[in-house]
Design a protein around this motif. Sequence first.
Motif, PDB file in Angstrom:
ATOM      1  N   SER A  40       0.846  -1.197   0.000  1.00  0.00           N
ATOM      2  CA  SER A  40       0.000   0.000   0.000  1.00  0.00           C
ATOM      3  C   SER A  40       0.875   1.238   0.000  1.00  0.00           C
ATOM      4  O   SER A  40       2.071   1.184   0.323  1.00  0.00           O
ATOM      5  N   ILE A  41       0.276   2.361  -0.378  1.00  0.00           N
ATOM      6  CA  ILE A  41       0.984   3.645  -0.417  1.00  0.00           C
ATOM      7  C   ILE A  41       0.141   4.686   0.290  1.00  0.00           C
ATOM      8  O   ILE A  41      -1.084   4.738   0.130  1.00  0.00           O
ATOM      9  N   VAL A  42       0.799   5.512   1.092  1.00  0.00           N
ATOM     10  CA  VAL A  42       0.146   6.660   1.716  1.00  0.00           C
ATOM     11  C   VAL A  42       0.846   7.924   1.231  1.00  0.00           C
ATOM     12  O   VAL A  42       2.076   8.032   1.311  1.00  0.00           O
ATOM     13  N   LEU A  43       0.055   8.860   0.723  1.00  0.00           N
ATOM     14  CA  LEU A  43       0.561  10.146   0.266  1.00  0.00           C
ATOM     15  C   LEU A  43       0.185  11.209   1.293  1.00  0.00           C
ATOM     16  O   LEU A  43      -0.995  11.379   1.612  1.00  0.00           O
ATOM     17  N   THR A  87       3.945  -0.457   4.039  1.00  0.00           N
ATOM     18  CA  THR A  87       3.425   0.732   3.370  1.00  0.00           C
ATOM     19  C   THR A  87       4.571   1.633   2.940  1.00  0.00           C
ATOM     20  O   THR A  87       5.522   1.849   3.698  1.00  0.00           O
ATOM     21  N   LEU A  88       4.485   2.140   1.731  1.00  0.00           N
ATOM     22  CA  LEU A  88       5.435   3.128   1.250  1.00  0.00           C
ATOM     23  C   LEU A  88       4.831   4.507   1.489  1.00  0.00           C
ATOM     24  O   LEU A  88       3.704   4.776   1.085  1.00  0.00           O
ATOM     25  N   TYR A  89       5.587   5.382   2.131  1.00  0.00           N
ATOM     26  CA  TYR A  89       5.110   6.721   2.450  1.00  0.00           C
ATOM     27  C   TYR A  89       5.770   7.755   1.540  1.00  0.00           C
ATOM     28  O   TYR A  89       6.990   7.743   1.364  1.00  0.00           O
ATOM     29  N   ILE A  90       4.951   8.627   0.970  1.00  0.00           N
ATOM     30  CA  ILE A  90       5.460   9.700   0.121  1.00  0.00           C
ATOM     31  C   ILE A  90       4.873  11.013   0.630  1.00  0.00           C
ATOM     32  O   ILE A  90       3.652  11.177   0.693  1.00  0.00           O
ATOM     33  N   VAL A 115      10.337   6.730   3.850  1.00  0.00           N
ATOM     34  CA  VAL A 115       9.488   7.828   3.383  1.00  0.00           C
ATOM     35  C   VAL A 115      10.249   8.625   2.340  1.00  0.00           C
ATOM     36  O   VAL A 115      11.424   8.972   2.532  1.00  0.00           O
ATOM     37  N   TYR A 116       9.608   8.878   1.226  1.00  0.00           N
ATOM     38  CA  TYR A 116      10.181   9.694   0.169  1.00  0.00           C
ATOM     39  C   TYR A 116       9.533  11.075   0.205  1.00  0.00           C
ATOM     40  O   TYR A 116       8.344  11.203   0.504  1.00  0.00           O
ATOM     41  N   VAL A 117      10.318  12.080  -0.126  1.00  0.00           N
ATOM     42  CA  VAL A 117       9.834  13.459  -0.151  1.00  0.00           C
ATOM     43  C   VAL A 117       9.884  13.961  -1.586  1.00  0.00           C
ATOM     44  O   VAL A 117      10.944  13.930  -2.226  1.00  0.00           O
TER      45      VAL A 117
END
Length: 354
Positions: A40-43, A87-90, A115-117
């Motif tokens: 999953s991904i959270v933006l 989860t991948l966080y962006i 977490v990527y910015v």
Amino acid sequence: MKNIEDYVYLEPKLYADVIKNREPLFSNRFNSANVSGIDSIVLYATGSSANAAFAAAPFMSHVLHMPVQVEEPSFAANYGLFTNRHTLYIAISQGGHSYSTIHVVEELQKKGHLVYVLTSDPTSPISNIGQNILDMGMPIEEMPYVSAGYSVTILDLMLISLELQSTKETIFDIDKYVNRINHVIEEMPAAIKRASNWVNQQIPRLNEASRVIFIGYGAGYGVAREGETKITETVRITAQGKELEEYMHGPYLGLHQDDDIFFIEPQGRLQKRAVLLKNFLSEHVKSIQTIYSSFSPEASVNDLMLELDTDELLTSLFLTTPIHLLAYRWSQLKGHDLTVSAYPDFDKITGSKI
């Protein structure tokens, strides 16, 4: 200083630059080692960045076959940071100064999460604290009320999802989607011209409007939200941006006969639902317009057909064009100087920006 309209006309070039540089921007930033097991991904984003995230999320979810959620960073950091190792966080902050987005990045990194910015300013506060920085691939936008930055964020997120898909051991035709995006870029100048002509027709009638409501679904939901944001910021009247079904469950009861309602129509799977709502509203509201992504035999004289035929999930790349043009020209008719903050002491008092 460039204005909002200048940036609208620059969007095809900015898109083309991002596509041209997509490998140095995003390739090798994700690999099986650091995204293995992601389900999953959270933006995290606020304002126009959040609107862009909602506009890109349906495409991302479709490509990656996983949930893609958009969350308010302040709420998450203070009340709901229930993190998941899968989860991948962006975090998205175009200017890189949003306090709440910086805060949630700090909290995620403290907990050891990936977490990527995504930002356009490599020297900004969020770039200074982020461990994994993704360059948006465009210059810092001069205009404080962002338009091109919103649009480029959508494209960036779409390309990031394609890059993430490429790390999986599955057969996936990335070039198919890149070709479709290139088709959108090639057709955008003509679509912008249609949008410009339509806005010129709408402005005289709209100048006395007191409330505007944008309604969208799918990729058009983020566009509707951006309509609320930009009209509120620039024209400074009441504006709302609602998801189609959300509007049907309560907000319609607050209808005013003199509301101006704009349907954002990507001509996708919920189009028939939108028609039903328009049929109801037409009995109670004088002004209803639809912004269609492509040609539509159902369009009325006040509607806009951008005549750009593409996948409904890609329509958010250009459906906001008429809204940004409308916001700018309407604000100028109102006499608002968008280069000067209406409340210059706001950030200093509230600390919303660092």
